[in-house]
Structures are given as C-alpha cells and as structure tokens.
Scaffold this active site. Sequence first.
Site, PDB file in Angstrom:
ATOM      1  N   HIS A  91      -1.324  10.911   5.736  1.00 37.04           N
ATOM      2  CA  HIS A  91      -1.794  11.991   5.039  1.00 37.04           C
ATOM      3  C   HIS A  91      -2.966  10.627   4.935  1.00 37.04           C
ATOM      4  O   HIS A  91      -4.141  10.872   4.390  1.00 37.04           O
ATOM      5  CB  HIS A  91      -1.806  12.845   4.682  1.00 37.04           C
ATOM      6  CG  HIS A  91      -3.054  14.046   3.257  1.00 37.04           C
ATOM      7  ND1 HIS A  91      -3.663  13.415   2.802  1.00 37.04           N
ATOM      8  CD2 HIS A  91      -3.681  15.160   4.057  1.00 37.04           C
ATOM      9  CE1 HIS A  91      -3.852  14.385   2.346  1.00 37.04           C
ATOM     10  NE2 HIS A  91      -5.044  14.891   3.269  1.00 37.04           N
TER      11      HIS A  91
ATOM     12  N   ARG B 196     -14.006  16.675  10.635  1.00 37.83           N
ATOM     13  CA  ARG B 196     -12.898  17.315  10.806  1.00 37.83           C
ATOM     14  C   ARG B 196     -13.140  18.321   9.679  1.00 37.83           C
ATOM     15  O   ARG B 196     -13.102  18.478   8.788  1.00 37.83           O
ATOM     16  CB  ARG B 196     -12.125  16.433  10.137  1.00 37.83           C
ATOM     17  CG  ARG B 196     -10.787  15.867  11.126  1.00 37.83           C
ATOM     18  CD  ARG B 196     -10.833  15.045  10.999  1.00 37.83           C
ATOM     19  NE  ARG B 196     -10.861  14.053  10.132  1.00 37.83           N
ATOM     20  CZ  ARG B 196     -10.464  12.739  10.133  1.00 37.83           C
ATOM     21  NH1 ARG B 196      -9.203  12.064  10.628  1.00 37.83           N
ATOM     22  NH2 ARG B 196     -11.342  12.073   9.425  1.00 37.83           N
TER      23      ARG B 196
ATOM     24  N   ARG C 164     -15.656  19.197  14.925  1.00 35.99           N
ATOM     25  CA  ARG C 164     -14.309  19.832  15.494  1.00 35.99           C
ATOM     26  C   ARG C 164     -14.167  20.763  14.751  1.00 35.99           C
ATOM     27  O   ARG C 164     -14.021  21.230  13.258  1.00 35.99           O
ATOM     28  CB  ARG C 164     -12.827  18.860  14.391  1.00 35.99           C
ATOM     29  CG  ARG C 164     -11.741  19.378  15.659  1.00 35.99           C
ATOM     30  CD  ARG C 164     -10.764  18.433  15.548  1.00 35.99           C
ATOM     31  NE  ARG C 164      -9.926  18.756  13.792  1.00 35.99           N
ATOM     32  CZ  ARG C 164      -9.330  17.726  13.293  1.00 35.99           C
ATOM     33  NH1 ARG C 164      -8.738  16.810  14.213  1.00 35.99           N
ATOM     34  NH2 ARG C 164      -8.464  17.557  11.762  1.00 35.99           N
TER      35      ARG C 164
ATOM     36  N   GLY D 244      -7.710  12.324  21.150  1.00 42.93           N
ATOM     37  CA  GLY D 244      -7.004  12.522  19.290  1.00 42.93           C
ATOM     38  C   GLY D 244      -5.756  11.592  19.531  1.00 42.93           C
ATOM     39  O   GLY D 244      -4.471  12.349  19.585  1.00 42.93           O
TER      40      GLY D 244
ATOM     41  N   ASN E 235      -3.355  10.151  18.116  1.00 43.29           N
ATOM     42  CA  ASN E 235      -2.853  10.872  16.504  1.00 43.29           C
ATOM     43  C   ASN E 235      -2.336  11.170  16.379  1.00 43.29           C
ATOM     44  O   ASN E 235      -0.723  10.879  16.435  1.00 43.29           O
ATOM     45  CB  ASN E 235      -3.670  10.745  15.010  1.00 43.29           C
ATOM     46  CG  ASN E 235      -3.853   9.978  14.717  1.00 43.29           C
ATOM     47  OD1 ASN E 235      -4.483   8.349  15.265  1.00 43.29           O
ATOM     48  ND2 ASN E 235      -5.068   9.818  13.858  1.00 43.29           N
ATOM     49  N   ASP E 236      -2.889  12.894  16.910  1.00 46.49           N
ATOM     50  CA  ASP E 236      -1.860  13.668  17.677  1.00 46.49           C
ATOM     51  C   ASP E 236      -1.082  12.978  18.770  1.00 46.49           C
ATOM     52  O   ASP E 236       0.770  13.620  18.634  1.00 46.49           O
ATOM     53  CB  ASP E 236      -1.991  14.823  17.398  1.00 46.49           C
ATOM     54  CG  ASP E 236      -1.611  15.582  15.906  1.00 46.49           C
ATOM     55  OD1 ASP E 236      -0.411  15.235  15.117  1.00 46.49           O
ATOM     56  OD2 ASP E 236      -2.448  16.197  15.748  1.00 46.49           O
TER      57      ASP E 236
ATOM     58  N   CYS F 253     -10.857   9.716  19.445  1.00 47.77           N
ATOM     59  CA  CYS F 253     -11.455   9.519  18.624  1.00 47.77           C
ATOM     60  C   CYS F 253     -10.010   9.680  17.512  1.00 47.77           C
ATOM     61  O   CYS F 253     -10.109   9.836  16.799  1.00 47.77           O
ATOM     62  CB  CYS F 253     -12.111  10.840  17.915  1.00 47.77           C
ATOM     63  SG  CYS F 253     -11.510  12.497  19.090  1.00 47.77           S
TER      64      CYS F 253
END
Length: 842
Positions: free
Chosen positions: A422, A528, A584, A733, A735-736, A798
């Site tokens: 984060h 976001r 998003r 995405g 990252n996830d 992204c």
Amino acid sequence: MTRTDFTEITHSAVIRQETHGWRAKCLQRLIRLDMPVPRTVSLSFAAVRAIAAGNLPDMDRLLARFAPGQLLSVRPSPQFPDWGGPGALLNIGMNDTRHAEIAAAHGEPVATRLYLRFVQAYAQHVARLDPELFDAAEPCLPALQAALHDYENEMEEPFPQDPALQLAEVLRSMARAWEGTSARLLRQAKGAPAEAGLGLVVQAMAGGLGADNSGAGVIEFIDRVSGERRITGRFKAHGQGREALENGADTLYLTRDPRGPSLEDHSPEAFGALVRHGEIARAKLREEMQIEFTLDKGELAVLDAVPVVRSSRAEVRVAVALAEENIISRDEALMRVPPRALADLMHRQVDPRAPRDLFARGIAASPGAAQGRIVFTSSAAQASAAREEACILVRRETTPEDIRGMHAASGVLTERGGMTSHAAVIGRGLGLPCVVGASGVRVDMRERSVSVGGRVLREGDMITLDGSTGEVLAGTVPLLEPALDESFRTLLVWADARRDIGVRANADTPADAGIARGFEAEGVGLCRTEHMLFEDDRLLVMREMIFADTEQDRAAALERLLPMQRADFAHLFDIMQARPVCIRLFDPPLHEFLPHTREGMRGLADALDRPLSEITRRAEALSEFNPMLGMRGVRLGLTVPEIYDMQARAIFEAAAAVGGTRGDRVVPEIMIPLVSAVREVEMVKARVEAVAASVRAETGAEIDYRLGVMVETPRAALRAGEIAQHVSFLSFGTNDLTQMAYGLSRDDAGRFMSDYVKLGIFSEDPFQMLDREGVGELIMIGAERARVARPDLTLSVCGEHAGDPESIAFCRDAGFAYVSCSPFRVPVARLAAAQIAIAGAR
C-alpha cells in the site's frame, strides 16, 4: 602463443573493442586524434585467457617494444568500462638499479617513493600478501628497506629484480583475477556475460618525476552533478596515476581558483593543450571524457580517457547537448539515458557529494528524497503539516486509513512491505519518497521509537529518506532540487516522436490528473475512485453508509456522496481536456474505511452517535480472513448495488456537465474490477446502462461511454473470450493478477523476496518486473481469446508493471494499445517505450 599475442597500438593497428577491450580501442582513437599518448601495447582477450592458463607471451620480445629501463604500467581493458576489472599497477620495472639511477637524476626521495609504491602494490596485488605489512605511513628509505625485508621474509625469496619477471607475474595475476569466481559474479551483476573477456594494456610510464612543471592529473569538462559545461579536476605535483584526486600537499586546481594554486597559472601552455584535447575528444569520441595526463618538465602526455561518471541529471543534459550539436543522433541520445534515471530528475535527490549517516536500508519503493521529523500517526503528520513543519511518517505498514497522513508527510518509511504494498503504490502515485520493508527496523508504537540494532530514533528526531536508493539517513543531508529543465522536456519530446505504444497515467484525484497532464500523459488509464473517499468529509459519510441500518439510510448517505464524486469526476474530465479517462468502480473491502484502533473506534462512535460496542461489533462483522480475496470489487458492487449506481450517475452527470460547458462530448470509460465470471459483467452492464438512460432522460444530454473490465483474476484471463463480447476494452491489472497467479501477498512478499531472488528461485521480483513465463502467459491467453471474440477490443495494462521498461516491451510485443502507470512514472514509460521502438527498428 603466436606473434599476434600482443599488438602495439598505432594508427593502423588492428584493435577492436570486441577483441581487445574498450581501453585499448579508446587509446587508439586518442592516438588517431594526434594526442601525445605514450607507447602502449595491447594484449587481446585470447592472449589474456592464455596467460591465465599459464601460457605467457615472449616477455623479452614484449619488453623490446619499450626503451631500455622504461618503467611500465598495466591497466585492464574489458569490452565495456562498467564491467570493471583488476586495478592498474604502476612502475613495473622498478628495482635496485633503477632506484639508484633515478636517485642520481632526480633525488633519493623521488626514487624511494616510486620504488616503495611498486613494492607495496606488487606485494598486495601480485604476491597477495597482507596489505597491513606494507602500509607505510610516509615514503622514506627506511620504509622501503622494511618493505623489501618483509617481502623476503613472507615469500622466502628476495623481491624480484628482473623487469621481465615482474611484468610476467603482473600479467598472470591480473589475468587470473579476472577468471576468479568473485570477479565473475561481480561483473555478471553489472550485466556482463559469464564468458566476458579481458584485455590488458601495457603502457610506458610518462614522466611526472621532474622538479619543475611535473606531476599527474585528471581533467573533466562538465560538472558531474549538473552536467553544466565547466572544467574540473586536480593536478598533483610529482604525482602518478590518479593521485591528484586525493587532496593533499602539492595538489593544484585546474582553473584559477581563490582556494589555491592552479594548473592554468602553473603551466598555461599545457592547460591550453588539455582544453583543446578535451574538445576534440568530445567531438570525435562523441562523449564527455575524463582525461588522465602527466607533465614532465612541462611536456604533456595523455595516459587515458574514460567517460565521465555523472549523475542522472547530468546524463540527460549531456545527451541532449550532444544531439543538439549534431555530435550524436537524437535516437542515440534517447538510447543513452536509462529510463529510470528520469525518476531522479522529477524529485529532490540527496546530494551525492554529501556525507551520509546510514541508519537503515530498505526497498526503494518511490523515488526522491525527503527529510523531516519522525511522526508515527496520520494525525501527527497532519498536525505537522498545519505547523508547516516537514515530517516523515513511520509505520509498521500503512493502510488506506493512513492516506491523509501520507498526503501531509514529506516521506514514508515502513517496517514491512514490498514494491506493490500500500505505501509503495500510494507513494509512487503521490510522488512521495518512500522506503518500505526496511531491513532490521523495528517500529515501537507504544514507545514512539524506531530502532535498528542498538540504535534508536524517537518521535521528533530528524531523518532523511532516499527513496531512490532505499537508504534511511539520520539527521539532515543537503538535497538537490528537481531538474525538470529544458533538456528533460526536449528528451521527452524526442521520445514521443519515436514510441509506438500509448502511455496513460493512474490518477485517483484531480491533483493526480494535473500531475499527469504536466507529464504529458495521453489520458487516465486507471482512476481508483475509492481514493477520492478518504478525505475527512467523505470518509465520515462513507462510514455512515457502512453502518446504515436500512436501505433508505444507506441511500441517504450515498445521496450525500453523489455530488462529491460528481464534482471530482467533472474536475478530472476538465483537467484532461477530451483525453480519455478510465474510471474503475469501487474496489476495496468496506473494512478499509473503518478505524483500526480503539481510539479511532471511540471517535467514530462519537461522530455517529452510537454505542462503542455497536461500532466494534459491526467492524468485527465486516472483517475477513483474507479481504483481498473477499467481499470487494464487483462482488461488493453486486451485493450493495447502490454504490455502483451512485458512481455511474456521478460519472454520467459530470460528463454531461463538462461536455455542455466545453461544447465537446466527454466519453468516459467505466471499468469493472475483480471480475471472474461473465455473468458479473452482464449484471453490472445492465445497471450501468439503466443509469445512463436515466441521466439521458433527465438532462437531455447525449450520454456515451465505454464499458470495460479490469482483468486481475486468473479466471477472467482464461474466460476473456466470453467477457470480451460484452465490453469495449480489457485492462490487465498486473498487481493483483501476479498476486493471485503466484499465491503471494504483495504486501508481505518483501520479507523474503530478496532471498528468493538471491537463491535463483525467481530471476526478478515479479511485482517489479512482469513475469513473462507465468503471468505473461495468462495475459497472452486472455488477449488472444478476447481478440478472437472481438477484434476491435482495446487491450492495455494498468498495473505498476506499466512503468517498468521490460514490462512495457512485453506489452508492445503483445500489441497492446497503451500502458498506464503512476503519474511520476509517465516520463519513464515514455522514454522506455521510445527505446524499445528504436531497438526494434535496428
């Protein structure tokens, strides 16, 4: 070995960088430019490999290339300067006889100094004896005699007097050092292949012994930090090699300087010749060079020239200047600047010339430097900001609740976390220097202290963060301001003319969008929306919605959020001025909006006028064992559909308002997060279209939009063919998607990731560089299946990987339309994309 074992470097000699190394080729170029280079012999890579295997060249024939009694130096010549190599060894050929001859000509102290230096270097680097035995404080005759005695005692033989034997042993030692395991690993870390070769150059030592205008020096023609054209360097009377770089007696400045004597005054003719040589080298070698030289009674010799080691800001300025003067092409200028170097220019940096008191080291998660007093809570950071006092927010790890504190702080340090934690992601988005996963750091919230080993810093102590290196420094250190100057802008204009993939920005707020515009992003690839809701006034309304007892109460809270979101979206559309904006829908689990401490719970109870027990009970009910795989994204949007309805309405009303004001149509892109089934898309699509129809009817405006999906679950990638039939675009995405493909927590992986990379389990941290083999295959499967179902589909990435050059290359190869990264990584991505296009065209 054959007669081609070594080659004297002349105008016409066959010397190639790929067979003799960069130094040998550079010396030949200096000779061709008519610079006074002492006689030099080059040994090829093949010859050095043979020497390492025990096959020496004919030493008598090699020495015959030089005048009798000539002292020699040997220097390494790998293919590229960055690959390193053994250190230079000077004064080979020095022995008792030469000591007596030089003493007679120049005095005993001069001869003793030369002989002692050689004995010390030979003992340490050739005979591999303990350096402490030969570390004489002052060069004097007793020190020389002691060194010769110690050598004989350790080696059980006298110091070698035969110049041929000395040279042979030096060559053998340097060749074998290059082949050693530690040297091999070190150069591989610098990008050299395992089989990289080493050349050696044997050069006549040039003067520096005379009593008058004699000595050695180095000269540069730019400032290493700024890149400005300026003569710098040092000259040391009676010195040798690079001794001039060490301050001390007999050290002169190059140009006239009020701090002391200068070479310009001391030897104006030699100084003028050096300036001319520098200009010629710049034009013909197409580089800013550092020239090593000697003077012998005023006679100049150029020993070597190497590219000036310089900062990122100097690198950009030099590359642009050389291209603007037509010394190099624009494409070459673009290729010379490492993309990540641009990050250094966009932020304050720790002055590389300043001393550093290292407190801790962590992961360099967000570039730039910041300094301030340590604070441990968001409220303390906001209080510091109110006092206009810089602070560094120190946490074990940050949560969404800390966003307000991060906005108020100058930098963030966390005990835990990795490149996609984060703190790292938000820090990069805000352009906030951030160091995460600090090794050995222990944050004690009760004692308000942070410690490493036995060293402790407390709240209020000053620290400096270097988010570009991961260093945490005690106290304050001089900083360099950002360098977004004309050279920076020019380079990026050239980059845009060459790249062939779009670059958008992840912008969560109007402020982010403004930064993205300033860096010439082609639009917003990811907004976001939840980050808009962490402001004080919105956060309380969000919490009222979360704690609503009825649908009517929840609807009332959302009704209060609607104008806030609408205003944000309108501002976003207005800032981007017809550039695409991809929004998003709400993604995180609701518990992220709740306080995590008892003090915070008590404050919320007061604000909502509810019993503390009820607040605590409801918060516990919302908690999940694994919230990142729980009630979030589209799952929350379908379970509490009023949230997505409110956001869709805010988007459409903002688009209608801005379009009506500007007279052009705003076509927002709406992205559904965390999809794993096509039915989820169908249901959200129906509700979004219903809201769009309602806004059309109410406003009379022509509402148009594009609907897409954020592909961040493996199942969405595998079922992309079905999903594509219902949407206009897919944005991966990463990252996830990386997190789920690996089964790794991106917030916790930093604890062991460096060990995994060192052990060779992963070649790179998959959260920093896209994993082509695993995650990349999922992306390619999804992209291929989606294109079959809908050929006109827009595909993009992204995630944070979008700012990584290697990952951009993957996206370009895959035919994606654009990448979207944090605003402060947009220039990095623009340059990287240009370099990829240039390399592909070669």
